[in-house]
Design an enzyme around this catalytic site. Structure first.
Site, PDB file in Angstrom:
ATOM      1  N   GLN A  62       2.965   9.970   1.167  1.00  0.00           N
ATOM      2  CA  GLN A  62       4.298   9.353   1.261  1.00  0.00           C
ATOM      3  C   GLN A  62       5.213   9.724   0.091  1.00  0.00           C
ATOM      4  OE1 GLN A  62       2.359   5.344   2.058  1.00  0.00           O
ATOM      5  NE2 GLN A  62       4.299   5.091   3.101  1.00  0.00           N
ATOM      6  N   GLY A  77       0.831  -1.196   0.000  1.00  0.00           N
ATOM      7  CA  GLY A  77       0.000   0.000   0.000  1.00  0.00           C
ATOM      8  C   GLY A  77       0.864   1.244   0.000  1.00  0.00           C
ATOM      9  N   HIS A 125      -4.559   2.053   7.497  1.00  0.00           N
ATOM     10  CA  HIS A 125      -3.183   2.544   7.596  1.00  0.00           C
ATOM     11  C   HIS A 125      -2.951   3.658   6.563  1.00  0.00           C
ATOM     12  CE1 HIS A 125       1.332   1.616   7.993  1.00  0.00           C
ATOM     13  NE2 HIS A 125       1.280   2.382   6.927  1.00  0.00           N
ATOM     14  N   GLU A 126      -3.450   3.451   5.330  1.00  0.00           N
ATOM     15  CA  GLU A 126      -3.211   4.444   4.271  1.00  0.00           C
ATOM     16  C   GLU A 126      -4.031   5.718   4.493  1.00  0.00           C
ATOM     17  OE1 GLU A 126      -0.711   3.923   2.670  1.00  0.00           O
ATOM     18  OE2 GLU A 126      -0.568   1.748   2.820  1.00  0.00           O
ATOM     19  N   HIS A 140      -2.235   7.874   6.750  1.00  0.00           N
ATOM     20  CA  HIS A 140      -1.190   8.653   6.071  1.00  0.00           C
ATOM     21  C   HIS A 140      -1.762   9.952   5.508  1.00  0.00           C
ATOM     22  CE1 HIS A 140       2.478   6.335   6.124  1.00  0.00           C
ATOM     23  NE2 HIS A 140       1.915   5.245   5.644  1.00  0.00           N
ATOM     24  N   CYS A 196       5.908  -0.131   7.406  1.00  0.00           N
ATOM     25  CA  CYS A 196       5.532   1.004   6.557  1.00  0.00           C
ATOM     26  C   CYS A 196       6.723   1.387   5.690  1.00  0.00           C
ATOM     27  CB  CYS A 196       5.122   2.180   7.440  1.00  0.00           C
ATOM     28  SG  CYS A 196       4.673   3.655   6.518  1.00  0.00           S
ATOM     29  N   LEU A 197       6.453   1.670   4.414  1.00  0.00           N
ATOM     30  CA  LEU A 197       7.537   2.071   3.508  1.00  0.00           C
ATOM     31  C   LEU A 197       8.207   3.363   3.985  1.00  0.00           C
ATOM     32  CD1 LEU A 197       5.833   1.327   0.070  1.00  0.00           C
ATOM     33  CD2 LEU A 197       7.727   0.076   1.099  1.00  0.00           C
TER      34      LEU A 197
HETATM   35 NI    NI Z   1       2.666   3.277   5.606  1.00  0.00          NI
END
Ligand code: NI
Length: 182
Positions: free
Chosen positions: A51, A46, A133-134, A137, A91-92
């Site tokens: 991000q 995701g 989660h997204e 963000h 998380c990225l």
């Molecule tokens: Ni994330």
């Protein structure tokens, strides 16, 4: 298509709130395609526009093993949630950190699709966790915000130390990438 740079914690731009998309035009579609390419290249499941330093309410998700079931959600909103599930998240934007977070087990979200048409997604377990989660963000929130103050202080220290290292070292490909980077 192009790969985009992913912001990393504790970058303050990850804390900015994304704005609703007014019109789903070719610019938005190009961004969504670039976000999918970026997510796949980083072995994530995701990615939110925040991000990649774009303040628009767009997120992309693909939790399939074959990496061929992309979801693109524009202006996503959770309209129903029930149950609780605790699962390990990564998380990225927060490399090398994995921890358990409690979220709703089942959700229903409304959004606009790539044609600008209203759509709905019913999700449970991993997909539901991923959507939550997204959306966090897009609201400037990170999964580490759910961890204890002590844990977060430790993470911040580690991340700051890492960002002071040389660029060449930071650019090295990451090892042992988890399948659950969202
Ligand atoms: Ni994330």
């Amino acid at each position: 298509m192009a790969r985009l740079a992913i912001l990393e914690y504790p970058d303050k731009r990850l804390r900015l709130r994304a704005e609703p998309v007014g019109e789903v035009d070719s610019e938005v579609r190009t961004l969504a395609a670039d976000m999918l390419e970026t997510m796949y290249a980083a072995a994530g499941i995701g990615l939110a526009a925040t991000q990649v330093n774009v303040r628009k309410r767009i997120l992309v998700i693909d939790i399939s093993e074959a990496r061929n079931e992309p979801h693109v959600l524009i202006n996503p909103e959770i309209v129903f949630a029930e149950g609780t599930v605790s699962s390990e998240e990564g998380c990225l934007s927060v490399p090398d950190v994995f921890d358990y977070v409690e979220r709703a087990e089942r959700i229903r979200a409304t959004y606009l699709d790539l044609d600008g048409e209203p759509a709905e997604l019913e999700a449970e377990d991993l997909l539901a966790v991923c959507v939550q989660h997204e959306i966090d963000h897009l609201d400037g929130k990170l999964f580490v915000d759910y961890l204890s103050e002590l844990k977060r202080q430790r993470l911040k220290k580690k991340a700051l130390k890492k960002s002071r290292r040389s660029t060449s070292e930071a650019d090295r490909p990451r090892q042992a990438i988890s399948a659950r980077l969202i």
